[in-house]
Design a protein around this motif. Structure first.
Motif, PDB file in Angstrom:
ATOM      1  N   VAL A 269       0.867  -1.173   0.000  1.00  0.00           N
ATOM      2  CA  VAL A 269       0.000   0.000   0.000  1.00  0.00           C
ATOM      3  C   VAL A 269       0.905   1.224   0.000  1.00  0.00           C
TER       4      VAL A 269
ATOM      5  N   LEU B  34      -3.083   1.359   8.987  1.00  0.00           N
ATOM      6  CA  LEU B  34      -3.823   0.396   8.190  1.00  0.00           C
ATOM      7  C   LEU B  34      -4.222  -0.746   9.126  1.00  0.00           C
TER       8      LEU B  34
ATOM      9  N   TYR C 199      -9.400  -4.174   5.034  1.00  0.00           N
ATOM     10  CA  TYR C 199      -8.729  -3.163   5.861  1.00  0.00           C
ATOM     11  C   TYR C 199      -9.526  -1.873   5.963  1.00  0.00           C
ATOM     12  N   SER C 200      -9.189  -1.108   7.002  1.00  0.00           N
ATOM     13  CA  SER C 200      -9.571   0.292   7.083  1.00  0.00           C
ATOM     14  C   SER C 200      -8.276   1.090   7.204  1.00  0.00           C
TER      15      SER C 200
ATOM     16  N   LEU D 270     -10.851   5.648   5.712  1.00  0.00           N
ATOM     17  CA  LEU D 270     -11.298   4.852   4.577  1.00  0.00           C
ATOM     18  C   LEU D 270     -11.589   3.457   5.108  1.00  0.00           C
ATOM     19  N   THR D 271     -12.639   2.828   4.653  1.00  0.00           N
ATOM     20  CA  THR D 271     -12.950   1.491   5.128  1.00  0.00           C
ATOM     21  C   THR D 271     -13.370   0.605   3.963  1.00  0.00           C
TER      22      THR D 271
ATOM     23  N   LEU E 267     -11.390  -1.582   2.432  1.00  0.00           N
ATOM     24  CA  LEU E 267     -10.302  -1.730   1.461  1.00  0.00           C
ATOM     25  C   LEU E 267      -9.893  -3.198   1.404  1.00  0.00           C
ATOM     26  N   SER E 268     -10.118  -3.823   0.285  1.00  0.00           N
ATOM     27  CA  SER E 268      -9.784  -5.235   0.113  1.00  0.00           C
ATOM     28  C   SER E 268      -8.438  -5.354  -0.608  1.00  0.00           C
ATOM     29  N   LEU E 269      -7.497  -6.068   0.011  1.00  0.00           N
ATOM     30  CA  LEU E 269      -6.168  -6.259  -0.577  1.00  0.00           C
ATOM     31  C   LEU E 269      -5.970  -7.731  -0.919  1.00  0.00           C
TER      32      LEU E 269
ATOM     33  N   ARG F 204      -1.611  -1.237  -4.139  1.00  0.00           N
ATOM     34  CA  ARG F 204      -2.645  -0.202  -4.153  1.00  0.00           C
ATOM     35  C   ARG F 204      -2.018   1.145  -3.873  1.00  0.00           C
TER      36      ARG F 204
ATOM     37  N   PHE G 133      -2.832   5.378  -3.269  1.00  0.00           N
ATOM     38  CA  PHE G 133      -3.861   6.315  -2.846  1.00  0.00           C
ATOM     39  C   PHE G 133      -3.347   7.741  -2.964  1.00  0.00           C
TER      40      PHE G 133
END
Length: 108
Positions: free
Chosen positions: A18, A37, A66-67, A80-81, A83-85, A91, A93
């Motif tokens: 990330v 994270l 994740y958030s 932010l909530t 969040l799929s990794l 990723r 941002f």
């Protein structure tokens, strides 16, 4: 030598990365911003701080949901909530922080 090459070919990536940049609403990059994270399934937390150019990197993140919390004094925090990794994913941002408003009451 051939054995070494075979070993490298078998190596697999099992994490995600990330990264990103944080700026204010005028587009100026912000250093010293805390990034947290949080894995919503395990409760494990990864953290980073933006560098002088407002950039951050959190490598080796396990796949999951994740958030992310982004916070710096004087600015409103961003959350932010969802969040799929996934394995091998990188990723990026671009996060914009607004100046926070401070209310103060003075009694005379």
């Amino acid at each position: 030598m051939l054995l070494f090459a075979a070993t490298l070919a078998c190596a697999q990536v099992s994490t995600a990365n990330v990264s990103g940049e944080v700026e204010d609403t005028s587009g100026a990059r912000l250093p010293s911003v805390a990034i947290k994270l949080l894995n919503l399934q395990t409760g494990n937390e990864n953290a980073a701080t933006t560098d002088a150019a407002g950039a951050f990197l959190i490598p080796g993140v396990l796949p999951g949901l994740y958030s992310m919390q982004v916070q710096r004094d004087g600015f409103a925090a961003v959350h932010l909530t969802g969040l799929s990794l996934s394995v091998g994913e990188s990723r990026q941002f671009l996060i914009k922080l607004r100046l926070s408003t401070v209310e103060q009451t003075v009694e005379v």
